[in-house]
Every structure is written in structure tokens, then in C-alpha cells.
Write a protein that holds these residues in place. Structure first.
Motif, PDB file in Angstrom:
ATOM      1  N   GLY A 175       8.478 -16.179  -9.546  1.00 46.27           N
ATOM      2  CA  GLY A 175       8.214 -14.863  -8.988  1.00 46.27           C
ATOM      3  C   GLY A 175       8.631 -14.754  -7.540  1.00 46.27           C
ATOM      4  N   VAL A 196      14.668  -1.530  -7.742  1.00 40.91           N
ATOM      5  CA  VAL A 196      15.213  -2.879  -7.875  1.00 40.91           C
ATOM      6  C   VAL A 196      16.274  -3.135  -6.808  1.00 40.91           C
ATOM      7  CG1 VAL A 196      14.752  -2.956 -10.343  1.00 40.91           C
ATOM      8  CG2 VAL A 196      16.962  -2.133  -9.539  1.00 40.91           C
ATOM      9  N   SER A 219       3.947  -8.524  -5.803  1.00 38.22           N
ATOM     10  CA  SER A 219       5.114  -9.120  -6.450  1.00 38.22           C
ATOM     11  C   SER A 219       6.216  -8.081  -6.579  1.00 38.22           C
ATOM     12  CB  SER A 219       4.722  -9.633  -7.841  1.00 38.22           C
ATOM     13  OG  SER A 219       5.881  -9.942  -8.596  1.00 38.22           O
ATOM     14  N   THR A 220       7.468  -8.526  -6.441  1.00 32.66           N
ATOM     15  CA  THR A 220       8.581  -7.589  -6.636  1.00 32.66           C
ATOM     16  C   THR A 220       8.621  -7.068  -8.073  1.00 32.66           C
ATOM     17  OG1 THR A 220      10.096  -9.441  -7.100  1.00 32.66           O
ATOM     18  CG2 THR A 220       9.976  -8.648  -4.815  1.00 32.66           C
ATOM     19  N   ARG A 221       7.983  -7.775  -8.994  1.00 35.33           N
ATOM     20  CA  ARG A 221       7.926  -7.299 -10.377  1.00 35.33           C
ATOM     21  C   ARG A 221       7.090  -6.032 -10.495  1.00 35.33           C
ATOM     22  NH1 ARG A 221       6.562 -13.232 -13.013  1.00 35.33           N
ATOM     23  NH2 ARG A 221       8.658 -14.138 -12.817  1.00 35.33           N
ATOM     24  N   GLU A 222       6.237  -5.783  -9.507  1.00 41.72           N
ATOM     25  CA  GLU A 222       5.398  -4.582  -9.527  1.00 41.72           C
ATOM     26  C   GLU A 222       6.141  -3.351  -9.023  1.00 41.72           C
ATOM     27  OE1 GLU A 222       1.131  -5.318  -8.306  1.00 41.72           O
ATOM     28  OE2 GLU A 222       2.109  -7.082  -7.435  1.00 41.72           O
TER      29      GLU A 222
END
Length: 457
Positions: free
Chosen positions: A258, A277, A270-273
Motif C-alpha cells: 500500500g 488516480v 491510503s491512496t486506495r481510498e
């Protein structure tokens, strides 16, 4: 609203130069303040003329030139951002002692609330709207505008708790006493080289955003954004690398692969949140967090706003997907720096390659800067507009094949033909749009139209 120091007496004449959106906002504001003014525009038919004459039938308007004798009678010139200060009549009036300002300086005279001021070659609209969302999430009634959307003067007297303003280099040329609560330059790359004699002149205009600020944010990865400020002015930096203790940055977690946005070693999210992009959008989010921190916003509100932020139209905007090929509209990339950010941010995260549609009016920019990114990330280059040929030449030197197309429709068709599964067809022109379109929005909308016809065929 109480006047601030530095104002000229209300019975002295102001001249508004330029009758576009900003000039009209200035006229409306001066009328509200019962301040005398006239309007001058070098064009015979400026864009807001009909609206202006309907609202101000008794106000004198000079068209088709900028008469020196009129300017010399003024106490103050309020110059729209699109009008160069090197215009001889303006320069001569200034030399004779006439005060020259713009709409942001005028805004500063009357504003009595906190202001977060944002400039940069790229990403400033995204960061401005991110910070605006953060302020709203913190429960503040927030005015968002400036170079983005609503002119700053139109936001006054609406009961806002805080203002978040995107400012262009043109607007910053005419600030003097404007004193933001927090200021930032996000990045500097060559732009508007048709107006500025050098990158240094452009850089100096941008640096004026820091002049009277109470706190600053800068990009540690871009030395040109660093402010020259007294040591007592709070200053925070952001970086796409691992940060020092008081900085905002990125860390990788090897245990789960992550990536996290952090302040020092404290994980924020987190960049996933994030719904946006690319590395450039991680930098935008970090800048927004740093600005919010300097403005005293709660961390919870800032992170909540970032989790729901979907991005802006024409800025790396997802359009469609067909046969495992994704189509992205980045028409707002009107300069080399913005296109570089898109190529690097997207190219580094996809399995395939980029089929790039680029071109238009390059504003005398150096396209050679794009060569390494073409070589690293691009499969094919489809070039359009006035500066198609120099872009193709850079592509050839970088080992990327391509061809010129007369229309955006045929460019989209060719790009789709050259794409393979896992690739991205990216409109990121690195150029202004006015050689072929009314504006970058029209260019982006047409791209979306042709893409949607193609994928629905």
C-alpha cells in the motif's frame, strides 16, 4: 463592508480595462460601492458588452483601442488578467503615477475573512476544489473561485467564512497589498511564454502570491516554488517522497504494497481510498492537506473530503472503456507541464502504453521536454492543430511513431485503432485550444462525444 487602507477616494475615477468576465465583475462591484468608473477595451465587440450595456446604460465605454488621454485622467486602472501590463497606454499611465491594480488586489482591499490562495502551472483547479471541499467538510461556509469559476469580487458580501481562490500569473502581476492567510505555488513549468520574455519573468509573477501571506505551502520537489519569506512565517512543504518530520509526503508499506499519504510518519489515508488516480493527483492531495493544515482545518474533515473527491471535468477524466482500452480526457492540459504530469502519473500505473492525442497552439513552449516521457510511456502519437508537426518531430526523436490529423474525430478513430488491451487513449494536448476550438472545454467535450460514439458503435 469596511474599506481597508490603500483605497483611493470614491469620487476619483477608475478605469476598468477589459470587458470579459472579470471586467464585468469589477463593474458590478464598483457600482455596489458607489465608485465612479468607465470601461475601456481594445476590442470592438468584447464578450460581455451586451450584458454590460443592459446593466450600465449610463456608463461610458471606449472600444477598439486604449486611449491614453482617458487613462491619464484616472486615479486607478483596474486591468483584467488578459491585458498585458506592457500595453503602451497602460505602461505610460503607470509611469505618470496612475495606480495599476487587478481584481484580486481590489478583492483584498475589502475582504475581511481568511483567504487560501493557490497558484501553479498545473493542478491549481484540482487543489482549489479539493481545499474548498475540505473547508465545507469542516463546517465552514466557503467561497471558491478566482481564476476558476466565479470571479473573486462576486464572492464578497455573501456571508462566507473563508475563501479559496485559484490565481493565475496574470492576476498576480497586479497584486501589491493582497495578504492571503495561506499561499502556495504548487509547481512551475514553462507556460505563457507568448506573454513572458523568460521563465524567470513567469516565475517572478507567480512568486508574488507569497508577498504578504501569513503562512506558506511549497513543493519540496520543485525548487522554483520555494518562498523567500521571513523566518517567522510558518512554512510547510509537501513531497512525493518520504517526508521529513513536519512535511507531507508518501510512504510505501512493504507488508501489503500500500501507499499512504502522511504527515511526517503519521498516516492520514491510503491512496486506495482516493477516487482520483496518478502521482500528480497524489501531489495535489498532499498540497491540499498541507494548505488545510496551515489554515487550521481538522484532519478528519480534510481526509473525509479527499475520500469523496471525484476530480474535475477535462482533468484526467475517465470517459469510457472498450476492449480493455481506457479513454481519458485531459483537455485542461494546455501546457507542457500539465501533459508531462498526466503522462507520468498515468503511464507509471498502467500495464499497457499510452496512445497520446496532443497538439494545438503551443504558446512557444519547448516540446523537447516531453521526449523522455514519450519514449517511456507512449506507443503512438496522434497530433492535431497548429503545432502538430513539432510534436511529431519530438515523438520521432523519442522512437514513438505517429501521424497528423486534421480533426479530433479522425484523431480519436486513429488512436483507438492503434491501442492494444491494457492501453490508455489519452487526450492531453500540451497546447492551448484556440486554434481549433472555442476553449479547452469545447475540445474536451468533443473528444468525449467521439469516444462515446466509438465505444457504442
Amino acid at each position: 463592508m469596511e474599506k481597508q487602507q490603500g483605497l483611493i477616494a470614491s469620487d476619483q475615477l477608475r478605469v476598468i480595462i477589459g470587458l470579459g468576465k472579470t471586467g464585468l465583475a469589477c463593474a458590478r462591484f464598483l457600482q455596489q460601492q458607489r465608485i465612479n468608473f468607465i470601461v475601456v477595451d481594445s476590442r470592438e465587440s468584447p464578450p460581455e458588452l451586451a450584458v454590460f450595456r443592459a446593466e450600465f446604460p449610463l456608463v461610458q465605454v471606449y472600444l477598439g483601442g486604449i486611449p491614453e488621454e482617458v487613462l491619464s485622467r484616472a486615479a486607478e486602472l483596474i486591468v483584467s488578467p488578459g491585458v498585458p501590463l506592457t500595453e503602451p497606454a497602460i505602461a505610460n499611465a503607470k509611469a505618470k503615477g496612475v495606480r495599476v491594480i487587478g481584481d484580486i488586489e481590489l478583492f483584498g482591499y475589502y475582504c475581511d475573512r481568511p483567504v487560501i490562495a493557490i497558484t501553479g502551472s498545473n493542478g491549481k483547479s484540482t487543489v482549489t476544489t479539493m481545499v474548498g471541499d475540505m473547508c465545507k467538510a469542516a463546517g465552514l461556509k466557503t467561497g471558491v473561485g478566482g481564476n476558476l469559476g466565479i470571479p473573486a469580487l462576486s464572492l464578497l458580501d455573501r456571508g462566507f467564512d473563508i475563501f479559496v481562490l485559484e490565481l493565475s500569473s496574470f492576476q498576480l502581476e497586479t497584486v501589491d497589498t493582497f495578504a492571503p492567510t495561506v499561499s502556495t505555488i504548487l509547481n512551475i513549468s514553462p507556460d505563457h511564454m507568448d506573454r513572458y520574455p523568460s521563465l524567470m519573468a513567469y516565475h517572478q509573477a507567480k512568486q508574488k502570491i507569497y508577498r504578504n501571506c501569513k503562512a506558506a505551502v511549497s513543493n519540496k520537489d520543485d525548487a522554483l516554488t520555494q518562498p523567500l519569506l521571513p523566518q517567522q512565517i510558518p512554512h510547510v512543504m509537501f513531497t512525493l517522497r518520504e517526508p521529513d518530520l513536519k512535511e507531507f509526503g508518501v510512504i510505501e508499506d512493504d507488508t501489503d504494497g500500500g501507499t499512504f499519504l502522511v504527515k511526517g510518519q503519521d498516516r492520514l489515508l491510503s491512496t486506495r481510498e482516493l477516487k482520483v488516480v496518478g502521482l500528480h493527483n497524489y501531489a495535489n492531495a498532499l498540497a491540499a492537506l498541507a494548505l488545510g493544515y496551515q489554515a487550521g482545518l481538522p484532519v478528519e474533515a480534510m481526509c473525509s473530503a479527499l475520500r469523496t473527491y471525484k476530480g474535475l471535468p477535462h482533468r484526467c477524466e475517465w470517459v469510457a472503456e472498450k476492449n480493455q482500452v481506457t479513454f481519458i480526457n485531459d483537455s485542461k492540459a494546455t501546457n507542457v507541464g500539465a501533459a508531462s504530469a498526466a503522462l507520468d502519473g498515468i503511464g507509471s500505473e498502467i500495464a499497457g502504453k499510452i496512445i497520446l492525442i496532443a497538439g494545438g497552439d503551443g504558446k512557444n513552449a519547448d516540446f523537447d521536454i516531453l521526449g523522455d516521457l514519450f519514449n517511456q510511456y507512449c506507443r503512438y502519437l496522434v497530433a492535431i492543430g497548429r503545432d502538430a508537426k513539432p510534436l511529431l518531430a519530438v515523438g520521432r526523436s523519442a522512437g514513438v511513431p505517429g501521424e497528423e490529423h486534421d480533426t479530433l474525430q479522425s484523431a480519436v478513430s486513429k488512436a483507438a485503432e492503434m491501442a492494444q488491451p491494457g492501453d490508455v487513449v489519452l487526450l492531453s494536448p500540451a497546447c492551448a485550444s484556440l486554434d481549433m476550438f472555442a476553449n479547452y472545454e469545447a475540445r474536451g467535450n468533443e473528444f468525449c462525444q467521439w469516444v462515446k460514439e466509438l465505444v457504442n458503435d
